[in-house]
Design an enzyme around this catalytic site. Sequence first.
Site, PDB file in Angstrom:
ATOM      1  N   LYS A  13     -12.222  -4.718 -14.488  1.00 49.74           N
ATOM      2  CA  LYS A  13     -13.637  -5.146 -14.488  1.00 49.74           C
ATOM      3  C   LYS A  13     -14.148  -5.281 -15.924  1.00 49.74           C
ATOM      4  O   LYS A  13     -14.742  -6.288 -16.292  1.00 49.74           O
ATOM      5  CB  LYS A  13     -14.515  -4.138 -13.712  1.00 49.74           C
ATOM      6  CG  LYS A  13     -14.103  -3.949 -12.263  1.00 49.74           C
ATOM      7  CD  LYS A  13     -15.031  -2.999 -11.529  1.00 49.74           C
ATOM      8  CE  LYS A  13     -15.024  -1.578 -12.053  1.00 49.74           C
ATOM      9  NZ  LYS A  13     -13.749  -0.865 -11.890  1.00 49.74           N
ATOM     10  N   ARG A  87     -21.917   0.936  -6.396  1.00 46.73           N
ATOM     11  CA  ARG A  87     -20.656   1.530  -5.946  1.00 46.73           C
ATOM     12  C   ARG A  87     -20.757   2.067  -4.528  1.00 46.73           C
ATOM     13  O   ARG A  87     -19.737   2.396  -3.933  1.00 46.73           O
ATOM     14  CB  ARG A  87     -20.316   2.716  -6.858  1.00 46.73           C
ATOM     15  CG  ARG A  87     -19.380   2.402  -8.000  1.00 46.73           C
ATOM     16  CD  ARG A  87     -19.260   3.656  -8.823  1.00 46.73           C
ATOM     17  NE  ARG A  87     -18.029   3.761  -9.525  1.00 46.73           N
ATOM     18  CZ  ARG A  87     -17.788   3.255 -10.721  1.00 46.73           C
ATOM     19  NH1 ARG A  87     -18.699   2.534 -11.326  1.00 46.73           N
ATOM     20  NH2 ARG A  87     -16.641   3.453 -11.318  1.00 46.73           N
ATOM     21  N   ARG A 126      -4.550   3.296 -20.961  1.00 51.17           N
ATOM     22  CA  ARG A 126      -5.687   2.591 -21.566  1.00 51.17           C
ATOM     23  C   ARG A 126      -6.170   3.354 -22.811  1.00 51.17           C
ATOM     24  O   ARG A 126      -6.250   4.575 -22.834  1.00 51.17           O
ATOM     25  CB  ARG A 126      -6.851   2.498 -20.586  1.00 51.17           C
ATOM     26  CG  ARG A 126      -8.128   1.994 -21.277  1.00 51.17           C
ATOM     27  CD  ARG A 126      -9.233   1.663 -20.336  1.00 51.17           C
ATOM     28  NE  ARG A 126      -9.524   2.723 -19.405  1.00 51.17           N
ATOM     29  CZ  ARG A 126     -10.312   2.576 -18.344  1.00 51.17           C
ATOM     30  NH1 ARG A 126     -10.875   1.407 -18.111  1.00 51.17           N
ATOM     31  NH2 ARG A 126     -10.537   3.576 -17.533  1.00 51.17           N
ATOM     32  N   ARG A 152     -10.232   8.052 -22.798  1.00 52.86           N
ATOM     33  CA  ARG A 152     -11.311   8.561 -21.951  1.00 52.86           C
ATOM     34  C   ARG A 152     -10.897   9.838 -21.224  1.00 52.86           C
ATOM     35  O   ARG A 152      -9.778   9.926 -20.723  1.00 52.86           O
ATOM     36  CB  ARG A 152     -11.705   7.490 -20.920  1.00 52.86           C
ATOM     37  CG  ARG A 152     -12.701   6.500 -21.470  1.00 52.86           C
ATOM     38  CD  ARG A 152     -12.935   5.322 -20.582  1.00 52.86           C
ATOM     39  NE  ARG A 152     -13.174   5.607 -19.172  1.00 52.86           N
ATOM     40  CZ  ARG A 152     -13.514   4.679 -18.272  1.00 52.86           C
ATOM     41  NH1 ARG A 152     -13.663   3.421 -18.653  1.00 52.86           N
ATOM     42  NH2 ARG A 152     -13.700   4.991 -17.016  1.00 52.86           N
ATOM     43  N   ARG A 163     -10.447   9.657  -9.011  1.00 56.60           N
ATOM     44  CA  ARG A 163     -11.292   8.456  -9.098  1.00 56.60           C
ATOM     45  C   ARG A 163     -10.840   7.396  -8.089  1.00 56.60           C
ATOM     46  O   ARG A 163     -11.662   6.731  -7.469  1.00 56.60           O
ATOM     47  CB  ARG A 163     -11.217   7.872 -10.510  1.00 56.60           C
ATOM     48  CG  ARG A 163     -12.003   8.695 -11.505  1.00 56.60           C
ATOM     49  CD  ARG A 163     -11.631   8.330 -12.911  1.00 56.60           C
ATOM     50  NE  ARG A 163     -11.947   6.972 -13.261  1.00 56.60           N
ATOM     51  CZ  ARG A 163     -11.350   6.309 -14.246  1.00 56.60           C
ATOM     52  NH1 ARG A 163     -10.396   6.883 -14.950  1.00 56.60           N
ATOM     53  NH2 ARG A 163     -11.715   5.078 -14.524  1.00 56.60           N
TER      54      ARG A 163
HETATM   55  P1  AP5 Z   1     -10.308  -2.094 -17.548  1.00 59.78           P
HETATM   56  O1  AP5 Z   1     -10.771  -3.501 -17.752  1.00 59.78           O
HETATM   57  O2  AP5 Z   1     -10.769  -1.065 -18.521  1.00 59.78           O
HETATM   58  O3  AP5 Z   1     -10.570  -1.648 -16.022  1.00 59.78           O
HETATM   59  P2  AP5 Z   1     -11.922  -1.287 -15.270  1.00 59.78           P
HETATM   60  O4  AP5 Z   1     -11.836  -1.903 -13.899  1.00 59.78           O
HETATM   61  O5  AP5 Z   1     -13.119  -1.649 -16.100  1.00 59.78           O
HETATM   62  O6  AP5 Z   1     -11.715   0.264 -15.158  1.00 59.78           O
HETATM   63  P3  AP5 Z   1     -12.706   1.458 -15.388  1.00 59.78           P
HETATM   64  O7  AP5 Z   1     -11.815   2.677 -15.410  1.00 59.78           O
HETATM   65  O8  AP5 Z   1     -13.588   1.274 -16.573  1.00 59.78           O
HETATM   66  O9  AP5 Z   1     -13.505   1.410 -14.087  1.00 59.78           O
HETATM   67  P4  AP5 Z   1     -14.234   2.582 -13.456  1.00 59.78           P
HETATM   68  O10 AP5 Z   1     -14.921   1.861 -12.359  1.00 59.78           O
HETATM   69  O11 AP5 Z   1     -13.403   3.738 -13.064  1.00 59.78           O
HETATM   70  O12 AP5 Z   1     -15.083   3.168 -14.656  1.00 59.78           O
HETATM   71  P5  AP5 Z   1     -16.603   3.078 -15.049  1.00 59.78           P
HETATM   72  O13 AP5 Z   1     -16.669   3.047 -16.516  1.00 59.78           O
HETATM   73  O14 AP5 Z   1     -17.325   2.036 -14.260  1.00 59.78           O
HETATM   74  O15 AP5 Z   1      -8.703  -2.104 -17.519  1.00 59.78           O
HETATM   75  C1  AP5 Z   1      -7.953  -0.908 -17.351  1.00 59.78           C
HETATM   76  C2  AP5 Z   1      -6.643  -0.987 -18.156  1.00 59.78           C
HETATM   77  O16 AP5 Z   1      -5.823  -2.015 -17.631  1.00 59.78           O
HETATM   78  C3  AP5 Z   1      -6.833  -1.300 -19.643  1.00 59.78           C
HETATM   79  O17 AP5 Z   1      -5.875  -0.580 -20.388  1.00 59.78           O
HETATM   80  C4  AP5 Z   1      -6.576  -2.814 -19.740  1.00 59.78           C
HETATM   81  O18 AP5 Z   1      -6.086  -3.191 -21.024  1.00 59.78           O
HETATM   82  C5  AP5 Z   1      -5.530  -3.000 -18.639  1.00 59.78           C
HETATM   83  N1  AP5 Z   1      -5.640  -4.298 -17.997  1.00 59.78           N
HETATM   84  C6  AP5 Z   1      -6.780  -4.961 -17.625  1.00 59.78           C
HETATM   85  N2  AP5 Z   1      -6.462  -6.135 -17.043  1.00 59.78           N
HETATM   86  C7  AP5 Z   1      -5.101  -6.186 -17.005  1.00 59.78           C
HETATM   87  C8  AP5 Z   1      -4.156  -7.131 -16.509  1.00 59.78           C
HETATM   88  N3  AP5 Z   1      -4.555  -8.273 -15.913  1.00 59.78           N
HETATM   89  N4  AP5 Z   1      -2.822  -6.834 -16.653  1.00 59.78           N
HETATM   90  C9  AP5 Z   1      -2.414  -5.700 -17.252  1.00 59.78           C
HETATM   91  N5  AP5 Z   1      -3.258  -4.776 -17.751  1.00 59.78           N
HETATM   92  C10 AP5 Z   1      -4.569  -5.018 -17.635  1.00 59.78           C
HETATM   93  O19 AP5 Z   1     -17.139   4.480 -14.489  1.00 59.78           O
HETATM   94  C11 AP5 Z   1     -16.721   5.713 -15.071  1.00 59.78           C
HETATM   95  C12 AP5 Z   1     -17.402   6.865 -14.334  1.00 59.78           C
HETATM   96  O20 AP5 Z   1     -18.841   6.750 -14.475  1.00 59.78           O
HETATM   97  C13 AP5 Z   1     -17.198   6.913 -12.820  1.00 59.78           C
HETATM   98  O21 AP5 Z   1     -15.995   7.567 -12.474  1.00 59.78           O
HETATM   99  C14 AP5 Z   1     -18.450   7.698 -12.367  1.00 59.78           C
HETATM  100  O22 AP5 Z   1     -18.317   9.064 -12.624  1.00 59.78           O
HETATM  101  C15 AP5 Z   1     -19.523   7.158 -13.290  1.00 59.78           C
HETATM  102  N6  AP5 Z   1     -20.219   5.985 -12.720  1.00 59.78           N
HETATM  103  C16 AP5 Z   1     -20.273   4.725 -13.266  1.00 59.78           C
HETATM  104  N7  AP5 Z   1     -20.982   3.904 -12.490  1.00 59.78           N
HETATM  105  C17 AP5 Z   1     -21.403   4.646 -11.422  1.00 59.78           C
HETATM  106  C18 AP5 Z   1     -22.156   4.336 -10.258  1.00 59.78           C
HETATM  107  N8  AP5 Z   1     -22.628   3.096 -10.041  1.00 59.78           N
HETATM  108  N9  AP5 Z   1     -22.383   5.334  -9.368  1.00 59.78           N
HETATM  109  C19 AP5 Z   1     -21.922   6.573  -9.573  1.00 59.78           C
HETATM  110  N10 AP5 Z   1     -21.185   6.936 -10.657  1.00 59.78           N
HETATM  111  C20 AP5 Z   1     -20.915   5.966 -11.570  1.00 59.78           C
END
Ligand code: AP5
Length: 212
Positions: A13, A87, A126, A152, A163
């Site tokens: 994402k 979410r 990552r 992270r 997660r």
């Molecule tokens: P990346 O693009 O970083 O993936 P992502 O989908 O953004 O993953 P996140 O871990 O950031 O998502 P998340 O939903 O867990 O975290 P968030 O920050 O929202 O890619 C991942 C890796 O893969 C990288 O190394 C990249 O280089 C690689 N990659 C990407 N594309 C690729 C491809 N095509 N091929 C190969 N490799 C690739 O949330 C974090 C925390 O915040 C949550 O756990 C929760 O505690 C809290 N939180 C956030 N939003 C909410 C909400 N709305 N409600 C409640 N809690 C929330």
Amino acid sequence: MIAILVGPPGSGKGTQAKVLTGKFGIPQISTGDMLRAAKTAGTLDPRYRAIMDAGGLVPDEAMIELIDKRIDDADCKNGFLLDGFPRTVPQADALERLLAGRGLTIDAVLQLDVARSLLEERLIHRRTDKRSGQIYHLVYNPPPPDAELEHRADDRPEAVGKRLDAYEAMTAALLPYYEAKGLLRRVDGVGKPEEVTARVLEALGRVQSEES
Ligand code: AP5
């Protein structure tokens, strides 16, 4: 354009959002990035910090309040790309109310599909550059030697499984919710990041041609 990126942790994402916001000239609103910025600034409620580090979900009310304020910022006037919000169904209901109150609607919900076995590997390797926010993968997209890398807290193996379970348990209800509204577009998230971008753009193109 108002679009939402949905997908499990590690589905890409953040990686796709950074490309799409550049192409469309709209901001990425990542609730995860906002929470991490508050954590770095020392302003995040310690209870939420503990939830995040362990891989759980922060309470809906706190997230809804954050979005309610953010979408009024001047850079959102031509639209925005939500990454990581909503979410849960209560968050999705709240978003609809917040948008309706401003005369706005969602154009598309893009679901990035990636198998769980690949997600764990993506997350554990990552690394993010602290200065630029650029996302790297130690194997598929290695960082330059001068990057100031951050690992992270929730990318450690013990939090990653939690997660992924939380995503499956709570956000699985979101997909039927948006499907029933005719907004959901599934995108295969496996392949090179630029191949995934091409599929996302194709899905958005379909939305625009359906609207015209
Ligand atoms: P990346 O693009 O970083 O993936 P992502 O989908 O953004 O993953 P996140 O871990 O950031 O998502 P998340 O939903 O867990 O975290 P968030 O920050 O929202 O890619 C991942 C890796 O893969 C990288 O190394 C990249 O280089 C690689 N990659 C990407 N594309 C690729 C491809 N095509 N091929 C190969 N490799 C690739 O949330 C974090 C925390 O915040 C949550 O756990 C929760 O505690 C809290 N939180 C956030 N939003 C909410 C909400 N709305 N409600 C409640 N809690 C929330």
